[in-house]
Design a protein around this motif. Sequence first.
Motif, short mmCIF file in Angstrom:
data_model
loop_
_atom_site.label_atom_id
_atom_site.label_comp_id
_atom_site.label_asym_id
_atom_site.label_seq_id
_atom_site.Cartn_x
_atom_site.Cartn_y
_atom_site.Cartn_z
N UNK A 162 0.82 -1.22 0.00
CA UNK A 162 0.00 0.00 0.00
C UNK A 162 0.85 1.27 0.00
N UNK A 163 2.15 1.12 0.31
CA UNK A 163 3.03 2.30 0.37
C UNK A 163 4.33 2.03 -0.36
N UNK A 164 4.99 3.11 -0.75
CA UNK A 164 6.30 3.01 -1.38
C UNK A 164 7.33 2.39 -0.43
N UNK A 165 7.21 2.68 0.86
CA UNK A 165 8.16 2.15 1.84
C UNK A 165 8.11 0.63 1.92
N UNK A 166 6.93 0.06 1.80
CA UNK A 166 6.81 -1.41 1.83
C UNK A 166 7.54 -2.03 0.64
N UNK A 167 7.34 -1.44 -0.51
CA UNK A 167 8.02 -1.93 -1.71
C UNK A 167 9.53 -1.75 -1.58
N UNK A 168 9.94 -0.60 -1.07
CA UNK A 168 11.37 -0.33 -0.90
C UNK A 168 12.01 -1.33 0.05
N UNK A 169 11.28 -1.72 1.10
CA UNK A 169 11.82 -2.71 2.04
C UNK A 169 12.07 -4.04 1.34
N UNK A 170 11.15 -4.47 0.47
CA UNK A 170 11.37 -5.71 -0.29
C UNK A 170 12.60 -5.59 -1.18
N UNK A 171 12.79 -4.42 -1.77
CA UNK A 171 13.99 -4.19 -2.59
C UNK A 171 15.24 -4.26 -1.73
N UNK A 172 15.22 -3.57 -0.60
CA UNK A 172 16.39 -3.52 0.28
C UNK A 172 16.73 -4.89 0.86
N UNK A 173 15.70 -5.69 1.10
CA UNK A 173 15.91 -7.04 1.65
C UNK A 173 16.46 -8.02 0.61
N UNK A 174 16.47 -7.60 -0.66
CA UNK A 174 16.91 -8.50 -1.73
C UNK A 174 15.87 -9.54 -2.09
N UNK A 175 14.61 -9.27 -1.75
CA UNK A 175 13.56 -10.25 -2.01
C UNK A 175 13.10 -10.27 -3.46
N UNK A 176 13.35 -9.19 -4.19
CA UNK A 176 12.83 -9.06 -5.56
C UNK A 176 13.99 -9.15 -6.56
N UNK A 177 14.17 -10.32 -7.12
CA UNK A 177 15.30 -10.57 -8.01
C UNK A 177 15.41 -9.53 -9.12
N UNK A 178 14.27 -9.19 -9.73
CA UNK A 178 14.27 -8.23 -10.84
C UNK A 178 13.54 -6.94 -10.47
N UNK A 179 13.46 -6.69 -9.16
CA UNK A 179 12.84 -5.46 -8.65
C UNK A 179 11.36 -5.37 -9.03
N UNK A 180 10.71 -6.54 -9.13
CA UNK A 180 9.32 -6.59 -9.54
C UNK A 180 8.51 -7.51 -8.63
N UNK A 181 7.25 -7.23 -8.48
CA UNK A 181 6.28 -8.16 -7.91
C UNK A 181 5.41 -8.67 -9.06
#
Length: 223
Positions: A36-55
């Motif tokens: 719901x927020x940019x911060x949530x998405x950024x956290x997934x990026x920072x955690x390395x959870x999104x291989x190609x920076x995508x959901x």
Amino acid sequence: MSGKVSLHYFNGRGKMESIRWLLTVAEVEFDEFHLTTRDQYQKLLDDGSLMFQQVPLVEIDGMKLVQTKAILHYIAEKYNLYGKDIKERVMINMYSEGLMDLMEMMMILPFVSDTKPKLDNILTKANERYLPVFEKALSGSVYLVGGKLSLADVLLLECTLMLEEKFPAILAEFPNTKAFQGRMSRIPAISRFLQPGSKRKPQPDEHYKKTVMEVFNLTTLNL
């Protein structure tokens, strides 16, 4: 990491909806974590959870999976919805990728200012390119491939329901496909998923569009 499957996406259909459908048919329980927020998405990026920076992102069996087709193929194979051999799998893939192409045309509609040309194009291609393929495949067959329920069948049901939301009479000239839709809808897990209050998402609205744009920090989409 919890043993329960976890989905990370928006509270809307998009590319995650096919995954929800497939897990439902496989009768796999899942939790959803809505962006719901940019911060949530950024956290997934920072955690390395999104291989190609995508959901979409799906956590399953101790893995963090991205890329919709890869996720669908994994779930389908794990739950015996992917044919019996390599020849059946390639047929399932061909049908599935065609359906995903068509559904992606509908997914972009909320982000388009003038939807009429897009809708006209979808209607033409559905009638002339896609639905005739499935109508022929279902002539005398209960399922698309190998006489057994597969990923392709699940996607076809999802796609036809999406089409009918935009074009209510579209299956009038495709009786085999309409009959297939009816059979699929009577499968208990699917019947429950089609009821109000399930995890199936409604058609996207302005709130969904606004959330996607804000999370991805976009002002416009070039579609």
